[in-house]
Design a protein around this motif. Structure first.
Motif, PDB file in Angstrom:
ATOM      1  N   ALA A   9     -39.902 -18.561 -22.030  1.00 18.10           N
ATOM      2  CA  ALA A   9     -39.761 -18.448 -20.578  1.00 18.10           C
ATOM      3  C   ALA A   9     -41.090 -18.635 -19.876  1.00 18.10           C
ATOM      4  O   ALA A   9     -41.165 -19.160 -18.767  1.00 18.10           O
ATOM      5  N   ALA A  10     -42.177 -18.202 -20.547  1.00 15.99           N
ATOM      6  CA  ALA A  10     -43.496 -18.338 -19.937  1.00 15.99           C
ATOM      7  C   ALA A  10     -44.007 -19.770 -20.004  1.00 15.99           C
ATOM      8  O   ALA A  10     -44.698 -20.232 -19.115  1.00 15.99           O
ATOM      9  N   VAL A  11     -43.630 -20.472 -21.079  1.00 17.51           N
ATOM     10  CA  VAL A  11     -44.136 -21.826 -21.269  1.00 17.51           C
ATOM     11  C   VAL A  11     -43.348 -22.843 -20.466  1.00 17.51           C
ATOM     12  O   VAL A  11     -43.895 -23.794 -19.931  1.00 17.51           O
ATOM     13  N   ARG A  12     -42.041 -22.644 -20.348  1.00 20.32           N
ATOM     14  CA  ARG A  12     -41.178 -23.661 -19.745  1.00 20.32           C
ATOM     15  C   ARG A  12     -41.584 -24.035 -18.325  1.00 20.32           C
ATOM     16  O   ARG A  12     -41.624 -25.220 -17.985  1.00 20.32           O
ATOM     17  N   PRO A  13     -41.906 -23.097 -17.441  1.00 17.29           N
ATOM     18  CA  PRO A  13     -42.294 -23.490 -16.075  1.00 17.29           C
ATOM     19  C   PRO A  13     -43.530 -24.381 -16.043  1.00 17.29           C
ATOM     20  O   PRO A  13     -43.607 -25.299 -15.245  1.00 17.29           O
ATOM     21  N   LEU A  14     -44.515 -24.125 -16.924  1.00 19.50           N
ATOM     22  CA  LEU A  14     -45.718 -24.943 -16.957  1.00 19.50           C
ATOM     23  C   LEU A  14     -45.380 -26.363 -17.395  1.00 19.50           C
ATOM     24  O   LEU A  14     -45.871 -27.341 -16.832  1.00 19.50           O
ATOM     25  N   ALA A  15     -44.511 -26.480 -18.406  1.00 21.39           N
ATOM     26  CA  ALA A  15     -44.103 -27.809 -18.863  1.00 21.39           C
ATOM     27  C   ALA A  15     -43.375 -28.556 -17.757  1.00 21.39           C
ATOM     28  O   ALA A  15     -43.618 -29.745 -17.535  1.00 21.39           O
ATOM     29  N   GLU A  16     -42.482 -27.857 -17.063  1.00 20.72           N
ATOM     30  CA  GLU A  16     -41.753 -28.494 -15.966  1.00 20.72           C
ATOM     31  C   GLU A  16     -42.701 -28.894 -14.848  1.00 20.72           C
ATOM     32  O   GLU A  16     -42.533 -29.932 -14.207  1.00 20.72           O
ATOM     33  N   GLN A  17     -43.708 -28.074 -14.618  1.00 18.86           N
ATOM     34  CA  GLN A  17     -44.666 -28.370 -13.557  1.00 18.86           C
ATOM     35  C   GLN A  17     -45.443 -29.647 -13.849  1.00 18.86           C
ATOM     36  O   GLN A  17     -45.843 -30.366 -12.932  1.00 18.86           O
ATOM     37  N   ARG A  18     -45.660 -29.938 -15.127  1.00 17.28           N
ATOM     38  CA  ARG A  18     -46.454 -31.095 -15.511  1.00 17.28           C
ATOM     39  C   ARG A  18     -45.597 -32.308 -15.870  1.00 17.28           C
ATOM     40  O   ARG A  18     -46.120 -33.316 -16.296  1.00 17.28           O
ATOM     41  N   ARG A  19     -44.298 -32.204 -15.720  1.00 16.97           N
ATOM     42  CA  ARG A  19     -43.412 -33.322 -16.020  1.00 16.97           C
ATOM     43  C   ARG A  19     -43.111 -34.071 -14.726  1.00 16.97           C
ATOM     44  O   ARG A  19     -42.589 -33.507 -13.771  1.00 16.97           O
ATOM     45  N   ARG A  20     -43.413 -35.358 -14.689  1.00 21.42           N
ATOM     46  CA  ARG A  20     -43.234 -36.153 -13.468  1.00 21.42           C
ATOM     47  C   ARG A  20     -41.957 -36.991 -13.495  1.00 21.42           C
ATOM     48  O   ARG A  20     -41.600 -37.576 -12.488  1.00 21.42           O
ATOM     49  N   ASN A  21     -41.315 -37.069 -14.664  1.00 21.24           N
ATOM     50  CA  ASN A  21     -40.064 -37.837 -14.814  1.00 21.24           C
ATOM     51  C   ASN A  21     -40.230 -39.289 -14.354  1.00 21.24           C
ATOM     52  O   ASN A  21     -39.334 -39.866 -13.725  1.00 21.24           O
ATOM     53  N   LEU A  22     -41.375 -39.857 -14.666  1.00 14.94           N
ATOM     54  CA  LEU A  22     -41.626 -41.255 -14.306  1.00 14.94           C
ATOM     55  C   LEU A  22     -40.987 -42.179 -15.335  1.00 14.94           C
ATOM     56  O   LEU A  22     -41.048 -41.912 -16.542  1.00 14.94           O
ATOM     57  N   PRO A  23     -40.384 -43.277 -14.912  1.00 15.56           N
ATOM     58  CA  PRO A  23     -39.844 -44.241 -15.872  1.00 15.56           C
ATOM     59  C   PRO A  23     -40.977 -44.956 -16.600  1.00 15.56           C
ATOM     60  O   PRO A  23     -42.106 -45.030 -16.107  1.00 15.56           O
ATOM     61  N   ALA A  24     -40.658 -45.493 -17.762  1.00 16.16           N
ATOM     62  CA  ALA A  24     -41.686 -46.160 -18.562  1.00 16.16           C
ATOM     63  C   ALA A  24     -42.320 -47.329 -17.807  1.00 16.16           C
ATOM     64  O   ALA A  24     -43.521 -47.589 -17.937  1.00 16.16           O
ATOM     65  N   ASN A  25     -41.536 -48.012 -16.980  1.00 20.52           N
ATOM     66  CA  ASN A  25     -42.089 -49.184 -16.285  1.00 20.52           C
ATOM     67  C   ASN A  25     -43.049 -48.813 -15.155  1.00 20.52           C
ATOM     68  O   ASN A  25     -43.650 -49.688 -14.539  1.00 20.52           O
ATOM     69  N   ALA A  26     -43.206 -47.505 -14.884  1.00 20.83           N
ATOM     70  CA  ALA A  26     -44.205 -47.089 -13.893  1.00 20.83           C
ATOM     71  C   ALA A  26     -45.607 -47.470 -14.353  1.00 20.83           C
ATOM     72  O   ALA A  26     -46.515 -47.643 -13.528  1.00 20.83           O
ATOM     73  N   ALA A  27     -45.787 -47.623 -15.674  1.00 18.90           N
ATOM     74  CA  ALA A  27     -47.094 -48.009 -16.204  1.00 18.90           C
ATOM     75  C   ALA A  27     -47.528 -49.374 -15.670  1.00 18.90           C
ATOM     76  O   ALA A  27     -48.721 -49.620 -15.461  1.00 18.90           O
ATOM     77  N   PHE A  28     -46.560 -50.266 -15.434  1.00 26.13           N
ATOM     78  CA  PHE A  28     -46.914 -51.572 -14.886  1.00 26.13           C
ATOM     79  C   PHE A  28     -47.370 -51.451 -13.431  1.00 26.13           C
ATOM     80  O   PHE A  28     -48.168 -52.260 -12.953  1.00 26.13           O
ATOM     81  N   GLY A  29     -46.863 -50.445 -12.737  1.00 25.23           N
ATOM     82  CA  GLY A  29     -47.330 -50.182 -11.381  1.00 25.23           C
ATOM     83  C   GLY A  29     -48.791 -49.760 -11.382  1.00 25.23           C
ATOM     84  O   GLY A  29     -49.562 -50.151 -10.493  1.00 25.23           O
ATOM     85  N   TRP A  30     -49.185 -48.967 -12.375  1.00 22.59           N
ATOM     86  CA  TRP A  30     -50.593 -48.582 -12.484  1.00 22.59           C
ATOM     87  C   TRP A  30     -51.455 -49.804 -12.747  1.00 22.59           C
ATOM     88  O   TRP A  30     -52.562 -49.914 -12.201  1.00 22.59           O
ATOM     89  N   LEU A  31     -50.941 -50.715 -13.569  1.00 22.42           N
ATOM     90  CA  LEU A  31     -51.703 -51.924 -13.866  1.00 22.42           C
ATOM     91  C   LEU A  31     -51.870 -52.777 -12.603  1.00 22.42           C
ATOM     92  O   LEU A  31     -52.958 -53.320 -12.351  1.00 22.42           O
ATOM     93  N   ARG A  32     -50.820 -52.868 -11.804  1.00 23.67           N
ATOM     94  CA  ARG A  32     -50.929 -53.632 -10.546  1.00 23.67           C
ATOM     95  C   ARG A  32     -51.919 -52.968  -9.598  1.00 23.67           C
ATOM     96  O   ARG A  32     -52.695 -53.662  -8.928  1.00 23.67           O
ATOM     97  N   ALA A  33     -51.898 -51.643  -9.537  1.00 23.42           N
ATOM     98  CA  ALA A  33     -52.844 -50.930  -8.679  1.00 23.42           C
ATOM     99  C   ALA A  33     -54.279 -51.141  -9.179  1.00 23.42           C
ATOM    100  O   ALA A  33     -55.212 -51.275  -8.380  1.00 23.42           O
ATOM    101  N   GLY A  34     -54.441 -51.179 -10.500  1.00 25.96           N
ATOM    102  CA  GLY A  34     -55.759 -51.445 -11.062  1.00 25.96           C
ATOM    103  C   GLY A  34     -56.255 -52.833 -10.708  1.00 25.96           C
ATOM    104  O   GLY A  34     -57.434 -53.024 -10.386  1.00 25.96           O
TER     105      GLY A  34
END
Length: 261
Positions: A9-34
């Protein structure tokens, strides 16, 4: 059982807080921004990439000159370990663009990280990790081929790809190298940008980086694959590709940090 439930119970909120649920193809968006950041006043970024290329060529030449060509492949792999530290000036340029601040090569070279010397402490840890990997590669070679001298790069392909012992070494070396690469990627990909951007310590930054990578695994696996593919392109071009690929990945890494952090 009760203690385990409380721990979960103590760990789960931290994991959820750090999960962005980004799709794998979001990585190509970072490349375009770069690429966009690279295109804005490209001179400093390309000069940075040229410097990395020259340093890389000097190191490769030095390994040949000293008769250390047997660690060339581990050294190339180790480059990916320390790459996030070398790219700190590129993070600074992307940060300046984001903030509307002036862009200059001097600001990229003489970076003032919010965490001060902690960023260099992280760099020392990454360099140590690279040295451990290079030593591990030599030990793996010795375990499979004994004290047999390294045959040189012109003969090593036949030795590795046409003999059962070579196949075994390739398998073990790939597994061990993959573990080193995954660990170094996890601890460094967000740690160095975080130390530039926030006042924190090295171990907190590295631990946070691991947590962010683990809790956003699909997109981070995609990003790691992109980084590896572009690095291989640089190697195939005799490292010339680093002049463009390194600044591109550096700027894109900053956007991956901003998206995940």
């Amino acid at each position: 059982m009760g203690a385990t439930d409380r721990s979960d119970a103590a760990v789960r909120p931290l994991a959820e807080q750090r999960r962005r649920n980004l799709p794998a193809n979001a990585a190509f968006g970072w490349l375009r921004a770069g690429w966009r950041d690279l295109s804005i006043q490209p001179g400093p970024s390309l000069a940075y990439g040229l410097a990395v290329f020259i340093i890389s060529v000097v190191i490769v030449w030095g390994l040949y000159a000293l008769g250390l060509d047997y660690i060339l492949f581990p050294a190339l792999a180790g480059f990916m370990v320390v790459g996030p530290l070398l790219a700190i000036g590129l993070y600074q340029k992307s940060r300046d663009i984001e903030a509307g601040a002036p862009v200059s090569l001097s600001r990229m070279v003489f970076v003032k990280a919010e965490s001060g010397a902690q960023v260099w402490f992280t760099g020392a840890i990454l360099c140590l990790l690279m040295l451990v990997w290079m030593r591990a590669a030599v030990i793996i070679y010795a375990l499979f081929f004994g004290l047999r001298a390294f045959p040189g790069l012109d003969h090593v392909a036949a030795m590795l790809f046409t003999t059962p012992v070579g196949w075994g070494m390739l398998l073990v070396g790939t597994v061990v190298g993959g573990l080193f690469a995954a660990f170094s990627f996890a601890i460094s990909t967000f740690a160095v940008p975080m130390l530039l951007d926030e006042k924190t310590d090295a171990f907190t930054a590295m631990g946070t980086s691991i947590s962010l990578v683990w809790n956003n695994l699909p997109v981070m696996l995609a990003w790691g694959a992109i980084v590896l593919a572009l690095f291989l392109v640089s190697v195939v071009t005799g490292l010339l590709g680093l002049i463009v690929v390194f600044p591109l990945l550096g700027h894109a890494t900053w956007h991956s940090y901003r998206a995940i952090r």
